[in-house]
Write an enzyme that holds these catalytic residues in place. Structure first.
Site, PDB file in Angstrom:
ATOM      1  N   GLY A   1      -7.862  -2.582  -2.485  1.00 26.52           N
ATOM      2  CA  GLY A   1      -8.656  -1.649  -3.406  1.00 26.52           C
ATOM      3  C   GLY A   1      -7.446  -0.892  -4.208  1.00 26.52           C
TER       4      GLY A   1
ATOM      5  CE1 TYR B   1       1.007  -9.420  13.953  1.00 27.96           C
ATOM      6  CE2 TYR B   1       1.389 -11.568  14.509  1.00 27.96           C
ATOM      7  CZ  TYR B   1       1.760 -10.635  13.844  1.00 27.96           C
ATOM      8  OH  TYR B   1       2.625 -10.654  12.971  1.00 27.96           O
TER       9      TYR B   1
ATOM     10  CE1 TYR C   1     -11.244  -6.851  -1.424  1.00 30.07           C
ATOM     11  CE2 TYR C   1     -10.236  -5.773  -3.480  1.00 30.07           C
ATOM     12  CZ  TYR C   1     -11.295  -5.480  -2.177  1.00 30.07           C
ATOM     13  OH  TYR C   1     -11.995  -4.525  -1.849  1.00 30.07           O
TER      14      TYR C   1
END
Ligand code: UDP
Length: 329
Positions: A104, A147, A161
């Site tokens: 973001g 992990y 994204y």
């Protein structure tokens, strides 16, 4: 005007070396770390520099950075199997909630972001050596799952994204890396063996020692990451040294290197411990013109000198940090 870069996990092993490198390249560096596994001594030498700012901050909270930001490197995460067991939820959060905040931020600032992914996305691999198009063999609910799956999710988020928002993203799949500033007490094999040799203890090989790893010296790793960030390549790239060795042979090398008379003793193999690991670095060679330059014998000599220079107090501190104060119940 110099470029500005945010480095999360700045007080960690790789994060601190990245801070050094980007300052050397003339960048303005903002370091961030919640200090659960990082250590301020790794960046002490940077605190007085005008090109460096440090924030003691947990990236699983909302992140605000004032002014422009050109690049982000997300290197905050526990990175040793012992740490995943001790702080599994933080391990999951930093690569899930943490990556949401960082992506973001990258979008808001129009910054390019590189994430530290890992050879653990391949799990206990059924393909050898591991190339980037191998999907992996991970036990989601095993001790390493916290992990491995967090890092796999982090890659998916980053690609989403990139595809949806057109964000400039880079994914480094980092294989076992070693060198000065590794934590002596986090249980990873190199500090574990060297620490045992320095304390005059026997070297603990897990399993029969036939499992393999391929160790990359930190300067090579940092060079690979640096080149990847500045490249225009958004698919994952393996960064590691293909020089593979069994853990038993490696223990023998350490006994020679440290000139100690220690014996090797065998302990049970941890659950889901990958039996083989070697990066296929064809892609890094082609796209980045990169390959490791430091041999294991040279890199291990430098690392041994580093561990020898640590205080007796550090050498005999058997436990890694006390995590309890960071865990909210
Ligand atoms: N290992 C070992 N003795 C130790 C610590 C680790 O034999 O005291 C082995 C471990 O089981 C694994 C390898 O060394 O097969 C590398 O372990 P490390 O924790 O450094 O990293 P991993 O590559 O497993 O994440």
């Amino acid at each position: 005007m110099s470029k500005k870069i945010l480095i999360t996990g700045a007080a960690g092993f790789l994060g601190s070396h990245l801070c050094d490198r980007f300052i050397k390249e003339g960048y303005q560096v903002i370091g961030m770390d919640n200090l659960i596994t990082g250590d301020m001594k790794n960046i002490d030498h940077l605190l007085k520099r005008d090109e460096f700012e440090f924030f003691h901050y947990d990236v699983t909270n909302f992140i605000h950075v004032a002014g422009k930001l050109d690049y982000i490197l997300h290197f905050a995460s526990p990175a040793s199997p012992i740490d995943y067991l001790k702080i599994p939820i933080q391990t999951l959060k930093v690569s899930s909630i943490g990556i949401f905040h960082l992506l973001g931020l990258a979008k808001e600032k129009n910054a390019r972001i590189l994430i530290a992914s890992t050879s653990e996305v391949y799990g206990d691999p059924l393909v050898h050596p591991q190339s980037e198009d191998y999907y992996g063999n991970v036990n989601t609910i095993g001790p390493r799952g916290v992990y491995d799956e967090a890092k796999r999710f982090q890659e998916s988020m980053t690609m989403a994204y990139h595809r949806f928002h057109g964000l400039e993203t880079r994914i480094a799949r980092i294989f076992n890396t070693y060198g000065p500033r590794m934590c002596l007490n986090d249980g990873r094999v190199i500090p574990a063996f060297i620490g045992q040799a320095l304390r005059g203890e026997d070297l603990t090989v897990f399993g029969d020692g036939s499992q393999t790893r391929s160790f990359c010296y930190v300067d090579d790793q940092i060079e690979g990451i640096y080149r990847l960030l500045l490249s225009d390549y958004s698919e994952p790239v393996n960064i590691g040294n293909p020089d593979e060795i069994t853990i038993k042979q490696f223990a023998e090398e350490i006994i020679k290197l440290t000139n100690s008379n220690q014996k090797i003793i065998y302990k049970s193999l941890p659950e889901d411990d990958p039996l083989k690991r070697q990066p296929d670095i064809t892609r890094a060679k082609e796209i980045l013109g990169w390959e490791p330059k430091v041999s294991r014998s040279d890199g291990m000599k430098i690392s041994y000198d580093y561990f020898k220079s640590l205080s007796q107090e550090e050498l005999f501190k058997s436990e890694h940090k006390d995590f309890s104060k960071h865990i909210k119940r």
